[in-house]
Design a protein around this motif. Structure first.
Motif, PDB file in Angstrom:
ATOM      1  N   PHE A 100       0.828  -1.209   0.000  1.00 32.98           N
ATOM      2  CA  PHE A 100       0.000   0.000   0.000  1.00 32.98           C
ATOM      3  C   PHE A 100       0.863   1.260   0.000  1.00 32.98           C
ATOM      4  O   PHE A 100       0.599   2.220  -0.732  1.00 32.98           O
ATOM      5  CB  PHE A 100      -0.922  -0.026   1.224  1.00 32.98           C
ATOM      6  N   LYS A 101       1.907   1.228   0.816  1.00 32.51           N
ATOM      7  CA  LYS A 101       2.817   2.390   0.919  1.00 32.51           C
ATOM      8  C   LYS A 101       3.540   2.629  -0.407  1.00 32.51           C
ATOM      9  O   LYS A 101       3.750   3.767  -0.819  1.00 32.51           O
ATOM     10  CB  LYS A 101       3.799   2.144   2.062  1.00 32.51           C
ATOM     11  N   GLU A 102       3.914   1.556  -1.060  1.00 33.95           N
ATOM     12  CA  GLU A 102       4.581   1.630  -2.372  1.00 33.95           C
ATOM     13  C   GLU A 102       3.755   2.474  -3.356  1.00 33.95           C
ATOM     14  O   GLU A 102       4.302   3.251  -4.122  1.00 33.95           O
ATOM     15  CB  GLU A 102       4.702   0.181  -2.871  1.00 33.95           C
ATOM     16  N   LYS A 103       2.431   2.312  -3.275  1.00 37.49           N
ATOM     17  CA  LYS A 103       1.547   3.024  -4.208  1.00 37.49           C
ATOM     18  C   LYS A 103       1.156   4.415  -3.695  1.00 37.49           C
ATOM     19  O   LYS A 103       0.613   5.223  -4.420  1.00 37.49           O
ATOM     20  CB  LYS A 103       0.262   2.206  -4.413  1.00 37.49           C
ATOM     21  N   ASN A 104       1.370   4.634  -2.389  1.00 33.38           N
ATOM     22  CA  ASN A 104       0.960   5.905  -1.782  1.00 33.38           C
ATOM     23  C   ASN A 104       2.123   6.461  -0.968  1.00 33.38           C
ATOM     24  O   ASN A 104       2.096   6.458   0.270  1.00 33.38           O
ATOM     25  CB  ASN A 104      -0.245   5.694  -0.847  1.00 33.38           C
ATOM     26  N   LYS A 105       3.106   6.969  -1.659  1.00 37.01           N
ATOM     27  CA  LYS A 105       4.364   7.350  -1.001  1.00 37.01           C
ATOM     28  C   LYS A 105       4.180   8.466   0.040  1.00 37.01           C
ATOM     29  O   LYS A 105       4.970   8.590   0.972  1.00 37.01           O
ATOM     30  CB  LYS A 105       5.399   7.768  -2.051  1.00 37.01           C
ATOM     31  N   LYS A 106       3.141   9.269  -0.116  1.00 34.92           N
ATOM     32  CA  LYS A 106       2.961  10.408   0.800  1.00 34.92           C
ATOM     33  C   LYS A 106       2.396   9.993   2.152  1.00 34.92           C
ATOM     34  O   LYS A 106       2.470  10.733   3.137  1.00 34.92           O
ATOM     35  CB  LYS A 106       2.053  11.452   0.151  1.00 34.92           C
ATOM     36  N   LEU A 107       1.833   8.804   2.168  1.00 35.31           N
ATOM     37  CA  LEU A 107       1.221   8.308   3.400  1.00 35.31           C
ATOM     38  C   LEU A 107       2.310   7.972   4.443  1.00 35.31           C
ATOM     39  O   LEU A 107       3.406   7.572   4.081  1.00 35.31           O
ATOM     40  CB  LEU A 107       0.483   7.064   2.976  1.00 35.31           C
ATOM     41  N   LEU A 108       2.016   8.161   5.712  1.00 32.09           N
ATOM     42  CA  LEU A 108       3.019   7.937   6.761  1.00 32.09           C
ATOM     43  C   LEU A 108       2.820   6.582   7.438  1.00 32.09           C
ATOM     44  O   LEU A 108       1.688   6.221   7.774  1.00 32.09           O
ATOM     45  CB  LEU A 108       2.856   9.041   7.810  1.00 32.09           C
ATOM     46  N   TRP A 109       3.897   5.856   7.627  1.00 35.51           N
ATOM     47  CA  TRP A 109       3.831   4.547   8.313  1.00 35.51           C
ATOM     48  C   TRP A 109       4.701   4.602   9.560  1.00 35.51           C
ATOM     49  O   TRP A 109       5.910   4.762   9.475  1.00 35.51           O
ATOM     50  CB  TRP A 109       4.299   3.448   7.364  1.00 35.51           C
ATOM     51  N   LEU A 110       4.044   4.521  10.697  1.00 36.79           N
ATOM     52  CA  LEU A 110       4.786   4.393  11.962  1.00 36.79           C
ATOM     53  C   LEU A 110       4.764   2.926  12.371  1.00 36.79           C
ATOM     54  O   LEU A 110       3.695   2.350  12.578  1.00 36.79           O
ATOM     55  CB  LEU A 110       4.168   5.260  13.062  1.00 36.79           C
ATOM     56  N   MET A 111       5.953   2.354  12.454  1.00 36.28           N
ATOM     57  CA  MET A 111       6.049   0.942  12.853  1.00 36.28           C
ATOM     58  C   MET A 111       6.673   0.858  14.242  1.00 36.28           C
ATOM     59  O   MET A 111       7.814   1.272  14.443  1.00 36.28           O
ATOM     60  CB  MET A 111       6.915   0.175  11.845  1.00 36.28           C
ATOM     61  N   ASP A 112       5.897   0.374  15.181  1.00 34.03           N
ATOM     62  CA  ASP A 112       6.442   0.137  16.523  1.00 34.03           C
ATOM     63  C   ASP A 112       6.872  -1.334  16.559  1.00 34.03           C
ATOM     64  O   ASP A 112       6.020  -2.223  16.571  1.00 34.03           O
ATOM     65  CB  ASP A 112       5.352   0.432  17.571  1.00 34.03           C
ATOM     66  N   PRO A 113       8.189  -1.579  16.556  1.00 36.29           N
ATOM     67  CA  PRO A 113       8.646  -2.976  16.475  1.00 36.29           C
ATOM     68  C   PRO A 113       8.561  -3.666  17.833  1.00 36.29           C
ATOM     69  O   PRO A 113       9.571  -3.982  18.465  1.00 36.29           O
ATOM     70  CB  PRO A 113      10.101  -2.829  16.014  1.00 36.29           C
ATOM     71  N   SER A 137      14.830  -2.727   4.844  1.00 32.70           N
ATOM     72  CA  SER A 137      14.534  -2.944   3.419  1.00 32.70           C
ATOM     73  C   SER A 137      14.969  -1.702   2.634  1.00 32.70           C
ATOM     74  O   SER A 137      14.719  -0.567   3.052  1.00 32.70           O
ATOM     75  CB  SER A 137      13.049  -3.233   3.206  1.00 32.70           C
ATOM     76  N   SER A 138      15.614  -1.932   1.516  1.00 34.85           N
ATOM     77  CA  SER A 138      16.285  -0.843   0.807  1.00 34.85           C
ATOM     78  C   SER A 138      15.312   0.197   0.260  1.00 34.85           C
ATOM     79  O   SER A 138      15.679   1.346   0.035  1.00 34.85           O
ATOM     80  CB  SER A 138      17.131  -1.412  -0.320  1.00 34.85           C
ATOM     81  N   ASN A 139      14.036  -0.194   0.094  1.00 38.11           N
ATOM     82  CA  ASN A 139      13.106   0.809  -0.435  1.00 38.11           C
ATOM     83  C   ASN A 139      12.561   1.757   0.640  1.00 38.11           C
ATOM     84  O   ASN A 139      11.776   2.635   0.346  1.00 38.11           O
ATOM     85  CB  ASN A 139      11.955   0.147  -1.214  1.00 38.11           C
ATOM     86  N   GLY A 140      13.004   1.587   1.882  1.00 35.63           N
ATOM     87  CA  GLY A 140      12.704   2.553   2.948  1.00 35.63           C
ATOM     88  C   GLY A 140      11.242   2.947   3.052  1.00 35.63           C
ATOM     89  O   GLY A 140      10.890   4.115   2.967  1.00 35.63           O
ATOM     90  N   LEU A 141      10.364   1.980   3.259  1.00 37.54           N
ATOM     91  CA  LEU A 141       8.936   2.293   3.276  1.00 37.54           C
ATOM     92  C   LEU A 141       8.445   2.747   4.646  1.00 37.54           C
ATOM     93  O   LEU A 141       7.447   3.453   4.752  1.00 37.54           O
ATOM     94  CB  LEU A 141       8.137   1.063   2.816  1.00 37.54           C
ATOM     95  N   VAL A 142       9.158   2.353   5.688  1.00 35.09           N
ATOM     96  CA  VAL A 142       8.749   2.748   7.038  1.00 35.09           C
ATOM     97  C   VAL A 142       9.303   4.144   7.335  1.00 35.09           C
ATOM     98  O   VAL A 142      10.476   4.411   7.133  1.00 35.09           O
ATOM     99  CB  VAL A 142       9.287   1.729   8.081  1.00 35.09           C
ATOM    100  N   ASP A 143       8.429   5.043   7.807  1.00 32.12           N
ATOM    101  CA  ASP A 143       8.864   6.424   8.056  1.00 32.12           C
ATOM    102  C   ASP A 143       9.384   6.629   9.472  1.00 32.12           C
ATOM    103  O   ASP A 143      10.294   7.402   9.703  1.00 32.12           O
ATOM    104  CB  ASP A 143       7.679   7.383   7.847  1.00 32.12           C
TER     105      ASP A 143
END
Ligand code: ADP
Ligand code: MG
Ligand code: MG
Length: 300
Positions: A100-113, A137-143
């Motif tokens: 989903f993030k790949e298609k919507n780059k402006k969207l913010l993803w907060l991942m609490d590991p 991951s090299s595409n840096g999807l997590v903000d």
């Protein structure tokens, strides 16, 4: 009204995961879509003999995430992920969120590991490589990520015993993640028993250190509240460049909100109400601004 999708735990009794995040986010003007990674009777740290309930299995989690993204994809402004109990659930969330993030780059993803605390793992060990993959991951999807020190050490793959090592670990993780907030560091790292230290770091800037008075009680769900508030603050910061409170102040503000919540929680706890002796916290102690901050290079 902004809308976010939050994938984390649900408990019937108490406030952790989605139960801890939803009401505060609603108060801040969010529509909160909750995908529950587990449904348990209560938190495992409540001292009960048993926890009842179920883990959402991989097929069900997959179906739920498929469904919401198929039906409401255009509605989301942010993604939040927290406690997921095993490899399959982390992997499933990771795949859906990444796609989903790949298609919507402006969207913010907060991942609490969410993996553990103070040297103790509270998820399956096979979760570790899944979170490492998502982080590096090299595409840096997590903000944004919000590990505590133990989780940071797991992601980094090495124990952190000095401020120098802490800086190195942040530099390493910043290769792929722009914002890192280490919600709590061990008191040994800063050689200061009565305080908790939070370190907030934006790629390319000096990490900020916050010195927080330690409240001598065990709290659950507080990391989940932290992540929820952080997501709200960061989005507002990104959306409004004229925002008066910048990153450093926003973190300071979040910590102050948490201090008040924790003091109130302690004040209204059964133990405090029952015994009017000992170290009872009074309302008069709930002063507002109590956090001291510096940056990691001119440390406290
Ligand atoms: P997690 O549950 O993810 O390990 P933390 O322990 O890092 O969460 O706590 C998140 C934040 O909550 C900290 O940055 C701090 O502001 C606050 N906090 C948690 N426990 C306490 C405590 N005992 N006393 C004071 N503040 C606390
Ligand atoms: Mg903790
Ligand atoms: Mg946490």
């Amino acid at each position: 009204m902004p809308r976010l999708l939050a994938t984390q735990s649900h408990v019937v009794h108490g406030y952790v995961g989605n139960k801890a995040a939803t009401f505060p986010l609603q108060c801040l003007g969010w529509d909160v879509d909750c995908c529950n990674s587990v449904q348990f009777s209560n938190h495992t740290g409540y001292g009960m003999e048993r926890v009842f309930g179920n883990i959402t299995n991989q097929n069900d989690l997959d179906a739920l995430l498929n469904g919401v993204f198929a039906n409401f994809a255009t509605d989301y402004d942010a993604l939040l992920s927290g406690y997921l109990p095993n490899k399959e659930s982390v992997n499933c969330m990771g795949q859906h969120y990444s796609k989903f993030k790949e298609k919507n780059k402006k969207l913010l993803w907060l991942m609490d590991p969410v993996m553990g605390d103070e040297g103790q793992l509270y998820v399956n060990e096979d979760v570790i490589p899944e979170y490492q993959k998502l982080t590096f991951s090299s595409n840096g999807l997590v903000d944004i990520i919000t590990p505590n020190q133990y989780e940071l050490e797991i992601l980094y793959g090495k124990k952190i015993s000095s401020k120098e090592e802490l800086k190195q670990s942040l530099e390493e993780l910043h290769k792929t993640v722009p914002v890192i907030v280490v919600t709590s560091c061990s008191s040994e790292l800063f050689d200061d028993k009565g305080h908790i230290y939070c370190v907030a770091s934006i790629k390319g800037e000096a990490p900020l250190v916050y010195r927080i008075p330690y409240i001598d009680t065990y709290f659950t769900g507080v990391g989940d509240l932290f992540s929820a508030l952080l997501l709200d603050r960061i989005i507002k910061l990104y959306q409004d460049e004229t925002a008066t409170l910048k990153f450093a102040d926003q973190i300071d503000d979040i910590i102050n909100v948490l201090q008040r919540v924790l003091k109130m929680t302690k004040y209204y706890s059964k133990e405090n109400i029952k015994s009017k002796m000992g170290s009872v916290i009074g309302m008069k102690d709930m002063e507002l601004r109590i956090v001291e901050s510096r940056d990691l290079y001119h440390t406290v």
